[in-house]
Design a protein around this motif. Structure first.
Motif, PDB file in Angstrom:
ATOM      1  N   ASP A   2     -35.446  20.710  -2.904  1.00 15.60           N
ATOM      2  CA  ASP A   2     -35.841  21.331  -2.132  1.00 15.60           C
ATOM      3  C   ASP A   2     -34.978  21.157  -1.632  1.00 15.60           C
ATOM      4  OD1 ASP A   2     -38.136  23.201  -3.382  1.00 15.60           O
ATOM      5  OD2 ASP A   2     -39.578  21.524  -2.191  1.00 15.60           O
ATOM      6  N   ASN A   3     -34.497  20.448  -1.040  1.00 13.38           N
ATOM      7  CA  ASN A   3     -33.919  19.841   0.595  1.00 13.38           C
ATOM      8  C   ASN A   3     -32.671  19.487   0.552  1.00 13.38           C
ATOM      9  OD1 ASN A   3     -34.383  17.525  -0.636  1.00 13.38           O
ATOM     10  ND2 ASN A   3     -34.456  16.615   1.237  1.00 13.38           N
ATOM     11  N   LEU A   4     -32.082  20.061  -1.359  1.00  8.55           N
ATOM     12  CA  LEU A   4     -31.059  19.275  -1.925  1.00  8.55           C
ATOM     13  C   LEU A   4     -29.888  20.143  -3.081  1.00  8.55           C
ATOM     14  CD1 LEU A   4     -28.551  16.956  -2.593  1.00  8.55           C
ATOM     15  CD2 LEU A   4     -30.027  15.931  -4.397  1.00  8.55           C
ATOM     16  N   THR A  45     -30.750  18.274   3.476  1.00  5.03           N
ATOM     17  CA  THR A  45     -31.497  18.930   4.281  1.00  5.03           C
ATOM     18  C   THR A  45     -32.292  17.397   4.948  1.00  5.03           C
ATOM     19  OG1 THR A  45     -30.651  20.963   4.837  1.00  5.03           O
ATOM     20  CG2 THR A  45     -32.936  20.285   5.709  1.00  5.03           C
ATOM     21  N   LEU A  46     -32.607  16.659   6.228  1.00  6.80           N
ATOM     22  CA  LEU A  46     -33.674  15.639   6.073  1.00  6.80           C
ATOM     23  C   LEU A  46     -34.507  16.815   7.343  1.00  6.80           C
ATOM     24  CD1 LEU A  46     -32.293  12.676   5.752  1.00  6.80           C
ATOM     25  CD2 LEU A  46     -34.584  13.742   4.389  1.00  6.80           C
ATOM     26  N   GLU A  47     -36.047  17.089   7.949  1.00  2.00           N
ATOM     27  CA  GLU A  47     -36.598  18.144   8.184  1.00  2.00           C
ATOM     28  C   GLU A  47     -37.668  16.456   9.196  1.00  2.00           C
ATOM     29  OE1 GLU A  47     -38.792  20.552   6.955  1.00  2.00           O
ATOM     30  OE2 GLU A  47     -37.221  21.526   6.154  1.00  2.00           O
ATOM     31  N   ASP A  48     -37.866  16.427   9.898  1.00  2.00           N
ATOM     32  CA  ASP A  48     -38.100  15.663  11.819  1.00  2.00           C
ATOM     33  C   ASP A  48     -38.038  14.201  11.688  1.00  2.00           C
ATOM     34  OD1 ASP A  48     -40.803  17.161  11.124  1.00  2.00           O
ATOM     35  OD2 ASP A  48     -41.335  17.485   9.258  1.00  2.00           O
ATOM     36  N   VAL A  49     -36.590  14.619  11.322  1.00  3.89           N
ATOM     37  CA  VAL A  49     -35.966  12.958  11.675  1.00  3.89           C
ATOM     38  C   VAL A  49     -35.148  12.873  13.619  1.00  3.89           C
ATOM     39  CG1 VAL A  49     -34.105  11.470  11.558  1.00  3.89           C
ATOM     40  CG2 VAL A  49     -34.306  12.600   9.549  1.00  3.89           C
ATOM     41  N   GLY A  89     -37.487  14.126  15.691  1.00  4.89           N
ATOM     42  CA  GLY A  89     -37.466  15.380  16.766  1.00  4.89           C
ATOM     43  C   GLY A  89     -36.755  16.879  16.296  1.00  4.89           C
ATOM     44  N   GLY A  90     -36.111  15.939  14.875  1.00  7.80           N
ATOM     45  CA  GLY A  90     -34.949  17.786  14.821  1.00  7.80           C
ATOM     46  C   GLY A  90     -34.818  16.828  13.065  1.00  7.80           C
ATOM     47  N   THR A  91     -33.631  18.476  13.048  1.00 13.44           N
ATOM     48  CA  THR A  91     -33.326  18.589  11.441  1.00 13.44           C
ATOM     49  C   THR A  91     -31.864  18.042  11.550  1.00 13.44           C
ATOM     50  OG1 THR A  91     -34.904  20.775  11.110  1.00 13.44           O
ATOM     51  CG2 THR A  91     -33.421  19.859   9.662  1.00 13.44           C
ATOM     52  N   ILE A  92     -31.670  17.076  10.190  1.00 13.54           N
ATOM     53  CA  ILE A  92     -30.477  16.672  10.253  1.00 13.54           C
ATOM     54  C   ILE A  92     -29.674  17.264   8.890  1.00 13.54           C
ATOM     55  CG2 ILE A  92     -28.869  15.241   8.952  1.00 13.54           C
ATOM     56  CD1 ILE A  92     -30.825  12.879  10.893  1.00 13.54           C
ATOM     57  N   TYR A 143     -27.162  17.450  13.207  1.00 16.14           N
ATOM     58  CA  TYR A 143     -28.390  17.206  14.286  1.00 16.14           C
ATOM     59  C   TYR A 143     -28.777  18.310  15.049  1.00 16.14           C
ATOM     60  CZ  TYR A 143     -32.257  14.717  16.560  1.00 16.14           C
ATOM     61  OH  TYR A 143     -34.177  14.645  17.207  1.00 16.14           O
ATOM     62  N   THR A 144     -29.410  18.888  15.166  1.00 14.67           N
ATOM     63  CA  THR A 144     -30.698  20.023  15.797  1.00 14.67           C
ATOM     64  C   THR A 144     -31.967  19.569  15.944  1.00 14.67           C
ATOM     65  OG1 THR A 144     -29.494  21.449  14.092  1.00 14.67           O
ATOM     66  CG2 THR A 144     -30.776  22.530  15.351  1.00 14.67           C
ATOM     67  N   PRO A 145     -31.725  19.249  17.248  1.00 16.81           N
ATOM     68  CA  PRO A 145     -33.690  18.821  17.437  1.00 16.81           C
ATOM     69  C   PRO A 145     -34.611  20.009  18.023  1.00 16.81           C
ATOM     70  CG  PRO A 145     -31.430  18.498  19.242  1.00 16.81           C
ATOM     71  CD  PRO A 145     -31.459  18.906  18.026  1.00 16.81           C
TER      72      PRO A 145
END
Length: 941
Positions: A712-714, A791-795, A797-800, A843-845
């Motif tokens: 889902d994230n790739l 995409t990696l979520e909840d890293v 407090g944000g998304t990478i 990185y989007t916090p």
């Protein structure tokens, strides 16, 4: 016409969140809705780059790389060519880092296959060519702040868009639905810590000056971009308007230690030009009007007024005053307007204007051994001691001395080419529905670019000859030339030009109401016509046409011509099957274009592409394109004239690279072998020009790729491509012709080598290598493009998000070069690495700020040759650059962006004089000037 699936949705979402370098594209980008909501609602039919058939998906059967507006802004570049040259699929062409030989325009070279083989579009319609020296589109017309995204079709496109789409298509999709008012104010500059021990050591040996320590911020640029847009007439119409200003300050080569002297061809010493402040001169007695080559000497003027044999030490370091980056001022303005009268009639209009002025400054003029001056031995130009030297060398009865003088005009200041371009483009048309299944689009497009150049402060040869005849140019007395006497010898050459392009295009697209038995979806088609007329005119004044300026390298002639092409085109999209085991969906796309050129007759291009979704997560695609490129006006009609080419003469010097037998093939006599002088500036004469008998180039492009969404994230794509071109329009190249003549002795090559009686290919205009346009044979290019988004979520407090765009070059072969240039640098090979990539981590916090790190990587290239000792045995090593950028939302109406490209201040790799494009570097390809610091503030109302 297509239903959405999981793969399509994932790609759409990636596009919405600024994912770049995807292989799928559409022209209806998401704006403010949430990703899921937009994905579910995005069922309107759109146009996919590479086809005019409207679809309900972002998927394409041909590879399309995307650069989003977010990535454009984060790059900090205000020159769109800088952004494009950072893509692994693009090779540097004309940039602001070119001074000697600058055209003043900015061009794109997709795959390194040639600017004339890269079709550049704005909103799906082609741009007109650039200016006096260029037949390719000038992307200075593109204001970077107004670009919604850039779509790069890397697999041909002639069947859809017409000629020139051999290597592919670059389509700039502009913001034409903007709401509100936005003002962007930006500034940028370069910073470098000068500490190149190697170059500083070479300059110490010559007693040359150079900078040390930090440069401060130089090469500064400033920009203001204003965009406004609004609906009108109760929402039936919309208008977007823009105006931009950009100012870039000059940067000279003296600003960096690694460019403060011009390396010799070997890269082992500071070279320079033998046209020096204290002149070096070829002298020989003139008897009965004949210059006696057997008694010729090459002498240097010493500080005490005596002459001594030239030993290579008296050279002029012309580098410091040359531009490393040209100054530039550009204004653009334009508007996009559309209005919906009803579903059947929606008129639209595009207007754009650009004015650009740049100055290309190079070292001072000189006499450059451009002519022979016969001087009476009793002339006031010679001292008594000098007369005694001549009589001692040539005999007591000598009366007339023939002289080829190499005197640098340091008293008069540098030469400058003032280049201006004004481009206007207008599109008017209408689109609408003919019925529920069929729509039309009809448009008229006019584009015109007017250009002029004023070349100033170059020596006017006739004035110099008259001054020598009258003993008014005191070149043989150290310090004898004053600034006033030098100024009186200058001339100005003026050239103007205008190019225009008129296109009438109309097509209908829709569903046919028929389908294959294996599919429930109808076939779709496009049927259209196009008439395109291109005119080019360049008017050179008498000084240009006569080559009367000493530093011009030969005449520049006027040029006028044009052509017309009438075309019929069509496309057919055939759904084969869907919703079956092993076949989520399968579609065959076909296209054909019939073209009638006024210059070369009928040509046909066509394409076939298969789009096969195995499952909702895995897709295979393949395409074949037949492309054609007809010769342009310059290639057809340019007059033959002398110019300069950079490189080496393998038969020059005390110990020539070639054997005596090989040099004999090129016209060197046994007596001349080992006595032919090399040009310290690595410049030689060539004879260049057009050919009205040229045939169109024919290219075959094949792509095969896999698109996948395994997680889902790739998602990722891998595409293999191969381009084969026959009847290639070009030249064998002066350097290559000379070498092939020496190595083979074949008259095909050797008939094009014309040495002067002295054996020289650079002193005067008697010696040259012919390199006019011909159909030179075939070329083959192949490679693999790899793109991925993760995409990696909840890293924290944000998304990478991670995005990678890479390109592997497998083959880059041309008959005219005779070698595979992939991963090589040589006198015939641009240093295109086997592998290049960019990897971006964001990185989007929260909604207030984001941070981004980008890694740009250039693989190493091998060196094929023996001249450049900097590269022998090691080539150019791999290069890595790191960029960082942060964005901050101060409030709802204000945001700030700050970034640094090349944060480690990595210098460009150095190359010797015969391989450098400017300042001992491959300028504009590798990071050229050190750190690039940029910042901007955006206000929204």
């Amino acid at each position: 016409m297509y239903t959405n699936n999981k793969l399509a949705k994932s790609i759409r979402l990636a596009l919405m969140f600024g994912g770049a370098s995807l292989a799928l594209s559409g022209t209806a980008a998401a704006q403010d809705q949430s990703g899921e909501e937009q994905a579910e609602e995005a069922q309107e039919r759109i146009t996919v780059t590479g086809s005019r058939i409207k679809r309900t998906d972002y998927e394409s059967s041909s590879p399309v790389q995307i650069t989003s507006s977010e990535e454009i802004k984060n790059s900090g570049f205000t020159r769109i060519e800088d952004l494009m040259n950072s893509l692994p699929q693009v090779e540097a062409a004309q940039t602001s880092y070119i001074a000697n030989g600058a055209s003043g325009v900015a061009t794109l070279d997709l795959r390194g296959i040639g600017t004339n083989r890269t079709l550049v579009l704005m909103n799906g319609r082609r741009l007109q060519s650039g200016g006096i020296y260029s037949q390719a589109a000038d992307v200075n017309q593109i204001p970077s702040a107004l670009v919604e995204r850039v779509e790069v079709l890397t697999g041909g496109g002639s069947a859809t868009y017409g000629a020139d789409a051999v290597s592919g298509v670059v389509n700039f999709v502009m913001k034409d639905d903007f709401e509100g008012l936005e003002v962007n104010v930006g500034a940028s500059g370069y910073q470098h810590s000068n500490g190149n021990d190697y170059m500083q050591g070479l300059m110490d040996e010559r007693n040359f000056g150079y900078p040390t320590g930090g440069s401060g911020i130089d090469g500064k640029s400033y920009n203001i971009d204003v965009t406004m847009g609004s609906s009108f007439a109760g929402g039936k119409g919309h208008a977007t308007a823009y105006a931009t200003w950009r100012q870039i300050n000059e940067l000279r080569q003296e600003s960096r230690d690694y460019s403060s002297c011009a390396l010799n061809a070997a890269g082992t010493a500071c070279g320079g030009s033998s046209t020096a402040p204290l002149p070096n001169t070829f002298f020989a007695p003139v008897v009965g009007g004949e210059y006696d080559l057997d008694q010729e000497v090459w002498w240097s003027l010493n500080g005490d007024g005596s002459f001594s044999p030239y030993d290579g030490s008296n050279v002029y370091n012309y580098a410091p005053v040359n531009h490393f980056m040209r100054p530039d001022t550009r204004y653009t303005m334009g508007a996009f307007v559309n209005y919906e009268v009803n579903d059947s009639f929606r008129p639209y209009m595009e207007l754009s204007y650009m004015h650009d002025r740049t100055v290309a400054q190079i070292a001072e003029s000189g006499t450059f051994y451009a002519f022979r001056q016969d001087i009476d031995i009793n002339s006031a130009l010679f001292s008594d001691a000098q007369r005694a030297q001549f009589r001692s060398e040539f005999g007591p009865d000598v009366e007339t001395i023939g002289a080829y003088i190499g005197k640098r005009n340091v008293e008069g200041g540098p030469r400058m080419n003032n280049l201006e371009h004004s481009a206007f483009r207008m599109v008017v048309g209408a689109e609408g529905y003919l019925n529920s299944n069929w729509s039309y689009d009809a448009s008229f497009q006019f584009g015109s670019t007017s250009s002029n150049t004023a070349y100033v402060n170059d020596f006017y040869v006739k004035y110099v000859q008259d001054a020598l005849e009258n003993a008014e140019y005191d070149v043989f007395t150290p310090g004898g030339v004053t600034a006033e006497s030098a100024d009186a010898l200058g001339g100005v050459a003026i050239m103007t030009g205008i190019t225009s392009q008129r296109i009438v295009n109309a097509f209908v697209t829709g569903e046919l109401g028929a389908s294959l038995p294996s599919s429930d979806l109808p076939m779709a088609a496009v049927f259209g016509v196009e008439n395109r007329e291109v005119d080019f005119e360049r008017t050179a004044d008498t000084i240009y046409q006569e080559g009367a300026l000493a530093g011009q390298g030969g005449p520049t002639n006027s040029l006028a011509g044009g052509y017309n092409v009438k075309e019929l085109f069509g496309e057919l999209s055939v759904p084969i099957a869907e919703g079956r085991d092993g076949i989520d969906s399968m579609t065959l796309d076909l296209g054909v274009r019939f073209s009638d050129y006024s210059t070369s007759g009928n040509e046909t291009t066509y394409k076939a592409a298969l789009d096969y979704n195995i499952t909702a997560d895995w897709k295979v695609r393949a395409s074949y394109n037949r492309a054609v490129r007809a010769p342009n006006v310059g290639e057809l009609f340019a007059a033959t004239s002398i110019g300069l080419w950079g490189g080496t003469d393998p038969c020059a010097g005390d110990t020539p690279e070639f054997t005596a037998a090989q040099c004999a093939n090129t016209g060197v006599t046994s007596a001349q072998y080992g006595n032919v002088d090399a040009n310290p500036a690595s410049q030689y004469n060539g004879l260049f020009g057009g050919n009205t008998e040229l045939q169109p180039e024919v290219a075959d492009t094949l792509t095969f790729g896999v698109v996948a969404n395994p997680l889902d994230n790739l998602n990722f794509t891998v595409d293999y491509w191969i381009i084969e071109i026959d009847e290639v329009i070009g030249t064998l190249g002066a350097s290559n012709t000379l070498r092939l003549c020496g190595e083979t002795g074949d008259a095909v090559y050797c008939n094009n080598v014309n040495r002067a009686p002295s054996g020289s290919l650079w002193r005067g205009n008697d010696g040259f290598v012919r390199a006019t346009n011909i159909n030179v044979g075939s070329e083959e290019y192949s490679g693999v493009d790899v793109n991925a988004n993760y995409t990696l979520e909840d890293v924290l407090g944000g998304t990478i998000t991670a995005r990678m765009n890479g390109s592997l070059y497998l083959e880059k072969y041309a008959d005219s070069v005779g070698q595979d240039c992939a991963g090589l640098i040589s006198s015939n090979c641009f240093p295109q690495p086997d592998w290049r990539h960019s990897l971006t981590m964001t990185y989007t916090p929260d909604d207030i700020w984001t941070a981004q790190l980008k890694w740009r990587y250039f693989g190493g290239v091998d060196y094929e040759g023996t001249t450049d000792q900097l590269l022998v045995g090691k080539g150019i090593g791999s290069q890595s650059y790191l960029d960082v950028v942060g964005t901050f939302d101060v409030n709802e109406n204000t945001s700030v962006l700050v970034g640094i490209n090349n944060i480690l201040d990595k210098e460009p790799p150095l190359v010797g004089g015969s391989l450098s494009t400017n300042a001992n570097t491959v300028a504009g390809f590798y990071d050229t000037l050190g750190r690039y610091i940029h910042a901007s503030v955006t206000f929204r109302f």
